[in-house]
Structures are given as C-alpha cells and as structure tokens.
Design a protein around this motif. Sequence first.
Motif, PDB file in Angstrom:
ATOM      1  N   LYS A  39       0.861  -1.183   0.000  1.00 53.40           N
ATOM      2  CA  LYS A  39       0.000   0.000   0.000  1.00 53.40           C
ATOM      3  C   LYS A  39       0.893   1.228   0.000  1.00 53.40           C
ATOM      4  O   LYS A  39       1.797   1.335   0.826  1.00 53.40           O
ATOM      5  N   LEU A  40       0.631   2.126  -0.924  1.00 55.59           N
ATOM      6  CA  LEU A  40       1.431   3.345  -0.982  1.00 55.59           C
ATOM      7  C   LEU A  40       0.545   4.549  -0.705  1.00 55.59           C
ATOM      8  O   LEU A  40      -0.616   4.574  -1.095  1.00 55.59           O
ATOM      9  N   GLN A  41       1.137   5.506  -0.024  1.00 54.94           N
ATOM     10  CA  GLN A  41       0.428   6.750   0.234  1.00 54.94           C
ATOM     11  C   GLN A  41       1.387   7.902  -0.024  1.00 54.94           C
ATOM     12  O   GLN A  41       2.477   7.941   0.556  1.00 54.94           O
ATOM     13  N   HIS A  42       0.997   8.803  -0.918  1.00 54.89           N
ATOM     14  CA  HIS A  42       1.785   9.994  -1.226  1.00 54.89           C
ATOM     15  C   HIS A  42       3.223   9.629  -1.581  1.00 54.89           C
ATOM     16  O   HIS A  42       4.158  10.338  -1.217  1.00 54.89           O
ATOM     17  N   TYR A  43       3.385   8.522  -2.266  1.00 57.11           N
ATOM     18  CA  TYR A  43       4.734   8.117  -2.628  1.00 57.11           C
ATOM     19  C   TYR A  43       5.017   8.512  -4.072  1.00 57.11           C
ATOM     20  O   TYR A  43       4.376   8.016  -4.986  1.00 57.11           O
ATOM     21  N   ARG A  44       5.978   9.407  -4.249  1.00 54.44           N
ATOM     22  CA  ARG A  44       6.318   9.949  -5.581  1.00 54.44           C
ATOM     23  C   ARG A  44       5.047  10.277  -6.361  1.00 54.44           C
ATOM     24  O   ARG A  44       4.244  11.069  -5.896  1.00 54.44           O
ATOM     25  N   ASN A  45       4.773   9.601  -7.520  1.00 57.88           N
ATOM     26  CA  ASN A  45       3.571  10.004  -8.263  1.00 57.88           C
ATOM     27  C   ASN A  45       2.328   9.185  -7.887  1.00 57.88           C
ATOM     28  O   ASN A  45       1.301   9.271  -8.544  1.00 57.88           O
ATOM     29  N   TYR A  46       2.419   8.358  -6.842  1.00 59.70           N
ATOM     30  CA  TYR A  46       1.239   7.608  -6.400  1.00 59.70           C
ATOM     31  C   TYR A  46       0.570   8.303  -5.216  1.00 59.70           C
ATOM     32  O   TYR A  46       1.175   8.437  -4.157  1.00 59.70           O
ATOM     33  N   HIS A  47      -0.662   8.696  -5.403  1.00 58.62           N
ATOM     34  CA  HIS A  47      -1.360   9.335  -4.292  1.00 58.62           C
ATOM     35  C   HIS A  47      -1.819   8.270  -3.297  1.00 58.62           C
ATOM     36  O   HIS A  47      -1.477   8.299  -2.128  1.00 58.62           O
ATOM     37  N   GLU A  48      -2.609   7.328  -3.787  1.00 60.23           N
ATOM     38  CA  GLU A  48      -3.033   6.180  -2.981  1.00 60.23           C
ATOM     39  C   GLU A  48      -2.936   4.974  -3.890  1.00 60.23           C
ATOM     40  O   GLU A  48      -3.367   5.023  -5.038  1.00 60.23           O
ATOM     41  N   LEU A  49      -2.396   3.890  -3.388  1.00 63.05           N
ATOM     42  CA  LEU A  49      -2.307   2.700  -4.222  1.00 63.05           C
ATOM     43  C   LEU A  49      -2.310   1.464  -3.340  1.00 63.05           C
ATOM     44  O   LEU A  49      -1.628   1.416  -2.321  1.00 63.05           O
ATOM     45  N   ALA A  50      -3.112   0.477  -3.696  1.00 59.55           N
ATOM     46  CA  ALA A  50      -3.095  -0.801  -2.972  1.00 59.55           C
ATOM     47  C   ALA A  50      -3.068  -1.916  -4.006  1.00 59.55           C
ATOM     48  O   ALA A  50      -3.899  -1.943  -4.913  1.00 59.55           O
ATOM     49  N   LEU A  51      -2.079  -2.809  -3.879  1.00 57.38           N
ATOM     50  CA  LEU A  51      -1.965  -3.895  -4.851  1.00 57.38           C
ATOM     51  C   LEU A  51      -1.759  -5.224  -4.130  1.00 57.38           C
ATOM     52  O   LEU A  51      -1.147  -5.276  -3.069  1.00 57.38           O
ATOM     53  N   THR A  52      -2.300  -6.278  -4.719  1.00 51.02           N
ATOM     54  CA  THR A  52      -2.027  -7.628  -4.233  1.00 51.02           C
ATOM     55  C   THR A  52      -1.207  -8.334  -5.307  1.00 51.02           C
ATOM     56  O   THR A  52      -1.539  -8.268  -6.484  1.00 51.02           O
ATOM     57  N   PHE A  53      -0.134  -8.978  -4.873  1.00 44.13           N
ATOM     58  CA  PHE A  53       0.791  -9.545  -5.852  1.00 44.13           C
ATOM     59  C   PHE A  53       0.668 -11.054  -5.971  1.00 44.13           C
ATOM     60  O   PHE A  53       0.224 -11.738  -5.046  1.00 44.13           O
ATOM     61  N   ASP A  54       1.111 -11.547  -7.114  1.00 44.06           N
ATOM     62  CA  ASP A  54       1.242 -12.978  -7.336  1.00 44.06           C
ATOM     63  C   ASP A  54       2.503 -13.447  -6.607  1.00 44.06           C
ATOM     64  O   ASP A  54       3.460 -12.695  -6.460  1.00 44.06           O
ATOM     65  N   ASP A  55       2.497 -14.695  -6.149  1.00 45.17           N
ATOM     66  CA  ASP A  55       3.700 -15.135  -5.425  1.00 45.17           C
ATOM     67  C   ASP A  55       4.833 -15.550  -6.370  1.00 45.17           C
ATOM     68  O   ASP A  55       5.908 -15.919  -5.915  1.00 45.17           O
ATOM     69  N   ARG A  56       4.601 -15.489  -7.677  1.00 42.14           N
ATOM     70  CA  ARG A  56       5.697 -15.761  -8.613  1.00 42.14           C
ATOM     71  C   ARG A  56       6.036 -14.547  -9.471  1.00 42.14           C
ATOM     72  O   ARG A  56       6.757 -13.691  -9.053  1.00 42.14           O
ATOM     73  N   ILE A  57       5.468 -14.461 -10.665  1.00 46.23           N
ATOM     74  CA  ILE A  57       5.896 -13.404 -11.581  1.00 46.23           C
ATOM     75  C   ILE A  57       4.877 -12.267 -11.647  1.00 46.23           C
ATOM     76  O   ILE A  57       3.697 -12.491 -11.898  1.00 46.23           O
ATOM     77  N   ASN A  58       5.349 -11.052 -11.409  1.00 44.26           N
ATOM     78  CA  ASN A  58       4.528  -9.858 -11.550  1.00 44.26           C
ATOM     79  C   ASN A  58       5.181  -8.951 -12.578  1.00 44.26           C
ATOM     80  O   ASN A  58       6.350  -8.589 -12.426  1.00 44.26           O
ATOM     81  N   VAL A  59       4.429  -8.627 -13.638  1.00 43.42           N
ATOM     82  CA  VAL A  59       5.002  -7.775 -14.672  1.00 43.42           C
ATOM     83  C   VAL A  59       4.348  -6.396 -14.604  1.00 43.42           C
ATOM     84  O   VAL A  59       3.130  -6.287 -14.581  1.00 43.42           O
ATOM     85  N   ILE A  60       5.168  -5.377 -14.532  1.00 50.06           N
ATOM     86  CA  ILE A  60       4.668  -4.014 -14.454  1.00 50.06           C
ATOM     87  C   ILE A  60       4.939  -3.349 -15.802  1.00 50.06           C
ATOM     88  O   ILE A  60       6.090  -3.195 -16.215  1.00 50.06           O
ATOM     89  N   ILE A  61       3.843  -3.024 -16.497  1.00 47.59           N
ATOM     90  CA  ILE A  61       3.968  -2.577 -17.873  1.00 47.59           C
ATOM     91  C   ILE A  61       3.514  -1.125 -17.989  1.00 47.59           C
ATOM     92  O   ILE A  61       2.496  -0.740 -17.410  1.00 47.59           O
ATOM     93  N   GLY A  62       4.250  -0.338 -18.746  1.00 46.89           N
ATOM     94  CA  GLY A  62       3.836   1.045 -18.942  1.00 46.89           C
ATOM     95  C   GLY A  62       4.828   1.796 -19.781  1.00 46.89           C
ATOM     96  O   GLY A  62       5.987   1.377 -19.930  1.00 46.89           O
ATOM     97  N   GLU A  63       4.380   2.902 -20.325  1.00 40.88           N
ATOM     98  CA  GLU A  63       5.290   3.771 -21.078  1.00 40.88           C
ATOM     99  C   GLU A  63       6.267   4.389 -20.091  1.00 40.88           C
ATOM    100  O   GLU A  63       6.105   4.292 -18.882  1.00 40.88           O
ATOM    101  N   ASN A  64       7.259   5.096 -20.633  1.00 34.35           N
ATOM    102  CA  ASN A  64       8.226   5.758 -19.767  1.00 34.35           C
ATOM    103  C   ASN A  64       7.557   6.878 -18.975  1.00 34.35           C
ATOM    104  O   ASN A  64       6.572   7.448 -19.417  1.00 34.35           O
ATOM    105  N   ALA A  65       8.108   7.138 -17.805  1.00 33.28           N
ATOM    106  CA  ALA A  65       7.647   8.241 -16.952  1.00 33.28           C
ATOM    107  C   ALA A  65       6.189   8.096 -16.505  1.00 33.28           C
ATOM    108  O   ALA A  65       5.500   9.075 -16.295  1.00 33.28           O
ATOM    109  N   GLN A  66       5.702   6.862 -16.352  1.00 32.21           N
ATOM    110  CA  GLN A  66       4.345   6.664 -15.857  1.00 32.21           C
ATOM    111  C   GLN A  66       4.355   6.224 -14.392  1.00 32.21           C
ATOM    112  O   GLN A  66       3.364   6.344 -13.695  1.00 32.21           O
TER     113      GLN A  66
END
Lengths: 374, 198
Positions: free
Chosen positions: A7-34
């Motif tokens: 869970k992130l709060q006011h972290y860099r460009n994330y205002h509020e964020l909550a994520l649940t992860f897979d116990d193996r592979i997690n791929v984070i996809i996005g353009e640059n500077a996102q």
Amino acid sequence: MYIKNIKLQHYRNYHELALTFDDRINVIIGENAQGKTNLMEAIYVLGFSKSYRTSKDKELIQWEQSYAKIEGTVLKKHYQVPLEMQFSAKGKKAKLNHLEQRRLSDYIGALNLVMFAPEDLNLVKGSPQMRRRFIDMEIGQIKPVYIYHLGQYQKILKQRNHLLKELQRKKQHDLTLLSVLTEQLIEHASIIIEKRFSFLELLRQWAAPIHQGISQHKESLTINYDTTIDVLESYNKEKIKHIYETTFSQNQRKEIERGTTLFGPHRDDLLFYVNNRNVQTFGSQGQQRTTALSLKLAEIELIKAEVGEYPVLLLDDVLSELDQHRQSHLLNTIQGKVQTFISTTSVSDIKHETIEQAELFYVENGTITQQRRG
Amino acid sequence: MYYPEPISKLIDSFTKLPGIGPKTAVRLAFFVLNMKEDDVLDFAKALVSAKRELTHCNVCGHITDQDPCVICQDQSRDDSVICVVQDPKDVIAMEKMREFNGRYHVLHGAISPMDGIGPDDINVPALLNRLKDEQVEELILATNPNVEGEATAMYISRLVKPSGIKITRIAHGLPMGGDLEYADEVTLSKALEGRREL
C-alpha cells in the motif's frame, strides 16, 4: 519469502495505491515516466529503508504532501510480517510488526531483496564505489550487525579525515588524538574486512558454477578482493588488525601530507577475472554482462543458503537489455521459486513461458490496472 | 499576527526550548495566561535565577550556585577516585544512584574534530591539572558509549596512563531487568565481550 500486498500513500507520483501480488511473476507494464520504476523503488525502500536512486528521502514524498508511507505484508515460510516505512520532514520511521525500530539494522533483513537494474550491468566496469556498495548491501541483508560496523566506520572516518586535514594545515598538532581515532578506525575496519572475506568465499562458490552455466562451460569466473593493505583472506580479525596497525603507523606522515585516510575498506575493490583475464579491462561487453548476471544470480542462491528462503527479485527495465540467451537463462533459474517483479515497456519484449502465468499490472500516470493472464 | 503581541512573544520564547514545536508552544502560552500571577512570577524568577546564579564549579566543572560546588566541598567524599562524565546531567544521574562516593569531573562535551571540538575545547586541561595536584588513585571514564565518547575516553586514558593512575572504563552491556532476547546484536556482543568470571 514473498510480498503479498503493498500500500502506498503519497509516494512519488502515487497518491493512494493498494496492490495484491502474485507469489511468482509480476510484470509491471507502462510507457516511460508513468511510474513503473517508482513502484519498483517503493518495494526496494520497503526492504532496505532507503532508495537506490536518491540519498534524499524527501524526494520520495509526493509533491505538496507532508509525508509518504509504504506498507507491505511479507509472507515467510512459517509466518507473515507487516512492514511499514514512513517519511516526513522529521525523518523516517521503520516499523516491523507495527513496532517502530530504533535501529535500521533491526529492520533491514526482514524482507530480502535482490535488485537488478540496467546500472547493475555496469557493476563490472563501473566505479569501485558501485562494487563496494554491492558487497556492503548484500552482507548487510544477511548479517545486520555489519551495517552497524559500517556506520560506525564511516563516522570515525569522517572524524579522522577532518583531523588529518587540520594536521595538514597545521591548525592542529595533536598526534595522540590521531592515534586514538586510528585505533577506533582499525577496530571496525578489521571486522568489516573479515566479514567481506567470508562473504566473498560464499559468493565465489555460487557465482563460479552459475557463470559456467551461462557461458556454456566456455568461461570460468574468479573474484578477488583488492585491498590497500597486505592481507590474505585466510587471516582472522586479530591478524588483520595487526596489519592495519603497522600500515597506519608507517604511513602517518604520508597521511598527514595528503590530509586524508589512505587505507581501509572504503578504498578497497572487487576484481573479476574470466579465464584468468581481468574482465574490467580486457573483457568484452558480453563477458562483463555475463559476469554481472552471474553475480546477481549467485546473490539469490547465497541468500537462500544463508537465510533459508529465496529473496524477492526486482528486475527493473533490465530484461530488454539482455539478449535472448541470457534472458532465458535468468528466467529459467528463478522459475517457480523466486517471486519476481519485472518492469518493462512491453510484454512482447519478454519471450519466455513464465510470462504466460504472470500477473500483469498496467501503469498509466500513477494509476494501475491489474490483469491476470492464463 | 493572529495573536496580540505579548502572547506571540511568549509563544516565540517557548518555541526556543528543545522538543517544543509551534503547537505545544501555543498550548503552554495559553496555559500561562490562566495561571495565578504569583506562580507566573515565581516561574519567571526561577528562570532568571537559574541563568544568573549558576556557574560552573572551578574544580570539577559541574553546575553550581557556589564555587567550589557542594560535591567538591564535601569532606566525607573519597578524594582518590574521580569519575569523568560528559554532562552535568550525568553527575545528577550518578548521584541519584547513591553508590558512588568519589569526586567528579565534567567535560561539557566530547572530542569531535568534525564539529571543531578538540581536547582543549572540552574540560580536559583542567582534569590534567587536577591529576597533578590531587592524590588520585583511580580515574573512572564514564563518557557515552558512542564514537565520540569512546574517542574521548581513549584519548584521556592515553594522556593519563604514563602517570600510573589506574584508569577504568564503565561497562557496556545489557540493561538490568531486561530480557536477553530483546537485546540488539551490538549490545549483546558488547555484553559478551565484557563478560566476567564468577
């Protein structure tokens, strides 16, 4: 071990964020500077209590906010631990199991991480400082007391350098004080060197066979410790201490002339040899990359051997930098046993079966949408 | 600007104290407004007299309203032992214990070249003079167990050792009444280092 959620709060460009992860592979996809790397960095900070991108904790706090918070749950073999890092103008707080830890060395090590970013590919040919940081971070994860000795060493070193500067400019003449600071410095220096030696022994054991594997038995890797004093790795702390004592007393005049501390772990380096040739000066770029990769993979196995559980692996924009062969070697090694976070601009860059079962996170301007494959 | 001047001045004064931020300062200032006038006067007098009437003892450096201080004047104390501490508060802590019957020496700091504090900037020269004149048999070094305190203790011991005076350093280790399992690794390893035979 693996990270169940974050869970992130006011972290860099994330205002509020909550994520649940897979116990193996997690791929984070996005353009640059996102915000891909920001998320990777947040995981890193949760483990190490500081960023690898900046030394200024303030930068982690979102623009116009007063604090930043990262919370996460780490699942270990037999239990789970909630971790929390908070940053504000007053400083940082590290909470383990909801309890604030006064010493960071009590916090670090609860979440073991191995980070592999494009900069790490330069580990071999980059500055000695990078290699010292590499070795210090790894020992610190496994043996938290090491961080304490390193911190004390840095403090004494600063004091000693200050005094040497004053002696150089003849503002001070107190050699007794110098010898006191030297004695303090040696005390921690010899512990640091001894711990580095025993870590290197382990690193070699793991890195050599891995390197052979990646190079299909064409290359053999050796690692040497390059130090300013004349020691053998078999020496114990007392013997190392003794050598430092003689070195410092023989070079006192030289140190005063230069106004700085000339010997000690802060000046040491790691040397890598492939087939008995120094990779840093004579190795091809491919050999240097293979060496960096072997070291990172060795780290994973080493932590498993020392801590009893696999660490979490962070691959920040690095897969696209590796060729097909090295990429699949890396993914084969971690497949099915290491929780891995991969950040990339496009999934199609990664050609490996593990991606089929991965959890996908699409990042766009500070918001994340989650999607499961397979 | 929101407050009339007298109270904003008072708030400003409270902010100068350590550990007091703007909010606490406002709370304290308003509390003072509601106090009885006599109490406020006593408070103000106490502040001024603490500042004006206290000096450092010429012998040991402890804070005192008479020179030499009560401890240095006390004839029943043991002249042969001097306990060296960094801060007047450390003397109070030692005195509360009621176990130590020797004399003190307050350094008012620790050696730290980084901050421009050398041996001559703390009360070391006076200590050396004392050792020359008085019949001291033991010097207890009770500086703080951190880098600077440790350096200060080692420095003093180097200077004094040749004179043959016995020099001791207070022990580091586990707090009493604590549990072993809650001790951090560094403290624990120090405690192990300083173990003694029973």
